[in-house]
Design an enzyme around this catalytic site. Structure first.
Site, short mmCIF file in Angstrom:
data_model
loop_
_atom_site.label_atom_id
_atom_site.label_comp_id
_atom_site.label_asym_id
_atom_site.label_seq_id
_atom_site.Cartn_x
_atom_site.Cartn_y
_atom_site.Cartn_z
N ASP A 30 -9.03 -0.76 2.62
CA ASP A 30 -7.92 -1.63 3.03
C ASP A 30 -7.26 -1.13 4.32
OD1 ASP A 30 -8.31 -3.35 0.94
OD2 ASP A 30 -6.78 -2.47 -0.34
N ASN B 295 0.81 -5.29 5.27
CA ASN B 295 1.04 -5.03 3.84
C ASN B 295 2.50 -4.68 3.57
OD1 ASN B 295 -1.27 -5.56 2.42
ND2 ASN B 295 -1.74 -3.43 1.93
N ASP B 296 2.95 -3.57 4.13
CA ASP B 296 4.32 -3.14 3.82
C ASP B 296 4.85 -2.17 4.86
OD1 ASP B 296 3.04 -0.67 3.12
OD2 ASP B 296 2.80 -1.37 1.07
N ASP C 264 13.80 6.70 -4.17
CA ASP C 264 12.80 7.53 -3.50
C ASP C 264 12.19 6.80 -2.30
OD1 ASP C 264 13.15 9.66 -5.14
OD2 ASP C 264 11.24 9.50 -6.20
N THR D 22 0.32 -6.19 -3.87
CA THR D 22 -0.53 -5.43 -4.79
C THR D 22 -0.69 -3.98 -4.36
OG1 THR D 22 -2.46 -6.24 -3.57
CG2 THR D 22 -1.84 -7.44 -5.55
#
Length: 310
Positions: free
Chosen positions: A68, A137-138, A167, A178
C-alpha cells in the site's frame, strides 16, 4: 505510443514482475519508464530511466508494484496531474492493490483489451506555515515517546469543536479508513463516500469517538501541549510545537485507481480485514488449512495461481 511509468517497492525483488510488464509493453508498443533508481533496481531491459518529475509529467498511467505504501506514493507522485494507477501487491496485505503478483499477466491482457475502468479518489491537503503535504490515506499527529501525549483543539469550519488528548489524532479519508483509523477502532467507510474522518487513538479525555466531516468542511488542529510528530500516509513529515496550527482540507479527484473487469480485489479486501483481527501470523494461518491444501501451496512454484481464496 502510451508511456507507462513504473513505481517500485524500494527493497523487494521486483524483477519477475517487471519482466512480465516489459514483455507486455513490447508486444503492445508501449514505452516503459521509471525513476532512475527504480529503473536501475528493476534489472530488466526496456525500462527507460527518467527523472522523477519527468515521469510524473509525461506518463499516461502508472503501475505501482509493492504494498500500500508504494501505491500511495505513486498516487502522490502524479497528484498534480492524476493518471490511472494500477496497484500490484508484492507485499503482505495490500488493501489498495487491484491484483496480486500471480494475476499480473491476466491484468495486463485486460488493460490491452480495454477491459478496465478507473475510480477517482480524494486526498487530504495538510498545511502548516509554509509547507503543504498530501495524504491519500491519513494524516496523523502522533505521540513521541517521552514527550507527552498529543493534546490538540479541533475546529471545524472555523468553529471550535472540542479538545483531544490521546496517543494520536488520525485524520483519514474514506479510502484510508481501513488503515490506522481501523486499528484505532474507527469505522470502515466505503471509498465511494467523500468525507474526512477524525479518530483519536487511545484517548485519555475529550473527544473519544470518531467524527465524520463533510468534504467541504475545513478543519484545524491547534497543538496545546506536547511535541507530536506529523505522519502522512505513514511517512514522517516533521515535528510540531505548542501553538502550532495544522489546517486540513479535502481535494476531490486527486487520484485514479485502475479497476480490472472481473477482479476479486474487493472480496480479497474483505477477507484481509477479517484476517487482521485474528491473533495469528501468516505462517500460523497456513496451519489452519486442510493438509491437502497446504501440500498444494508448498508444491506450487513461486507466484503460481493455485485457485486459493487469497
Amino acid at each position: 505510443m502510451a508511456r507507462i511509468g513504473l513505481v517500485l517497492h524500494p527493497t523487494r525483488d521486483v524483477t519477475a514482475a517487471v519482466s512480465q510488464v516489459a514483455d507486455w509493453a513490447r508486444d503492445g508498443a508501449a514505452e516503459l519508464v521509471a525513476a532512475t533508481g527504480d529503473a536501475r533496481r528493476a534489472g530488466v531491459d526496456g525500462v527507460v530511466p527518467v527523472p522523477e518529475e519527468v515521469l510524473a509529467d509525461t506518463c499516461d498511467g502508472i503501475i505501482a508494484m509493492g504494498g500500500d505504501g508504494t501505491i500511495l506514493g505513486a498516487m502522490r507522485l502524479v497528484s498534480a496531474r492524476p493518471v490511472p494507477v494500477l496497484g500490484v501487491n508484492l507485499g503482505h496485505l495490500g488493501f489498495l492493490a487491484e491484483v496480486e503478483a500471480r494475476e499480473l499477466r491476466t491484468a495486463l491482457t485486460a488493460m490491452a483489451e480495454g477491459r478496465v475502468t478507473t475510480e477517482s479518489r480524494g486526498c487530504l491537503v495538510v498545511r502548516h506555515r509554509d509547507w503543504e503535504w498530501l495524504a491519500f490515506n491519513d494524516a496523523v499527529l502522533a505521540r513521541v515517546p517521552g514527550e507527552g501525549m498529543v493534546s490538540a483543539t479541533l475546529s471545524v469550519g472555523g468553529q471550535p469543536y472540542g479538545h483531544l488528548r490521546c496517543d494520536a489524532v488520525i485524520v483519514a479519508t474514506a479510502m484510508g479508513s481501513t488503515a490506522y483509523n481501523y486499528a484505532a477502532g474507527g469505522p470502515v467507510v466505503s471509498p465511494g463516500i467523500e468525507g474526512v474522518l477524525v479518530t483519536p487513538a487511545a484517548p485519555m479525555s475529550g473527544i473519544s469517538r470518531s467524527v465524520l466531516l463533510a468534504p467541504s468542511e475545513p478543519l484545524r488542529l491547534t497543538i496545546s501541549a506536547g511535541n507530536p510528530a506529523m505522519e502522512f500516509d505513514g511517512v514522517l513529515g516533521g515535528r510540531l510545537q505548542p501553538g502550532d496550527e495544522v489546517e486540513v482540507t479535502y481535494r476531490a479527484r486527486a487520484g485514479q485507481l485502475v479497476r480490472i473487469e472481473g477482479s476479486r480485489s474487493a472480496a480479497r479486501s474483505r477477507v484481509k480485514l477479517s484476517l487482521v483481527d485474528l491473533p495469528y501470523l501468516p505462517g500460523e494461518l497456513l496451519e489452519l488449512l486442510p493438509a491437502e491444501q497446504r501440500a498444494r501451496l508448498a508444491a506450487a512454484p513461486d507466484g503460481a495461481d493455485t485457485d486459493d481464496a487469497g
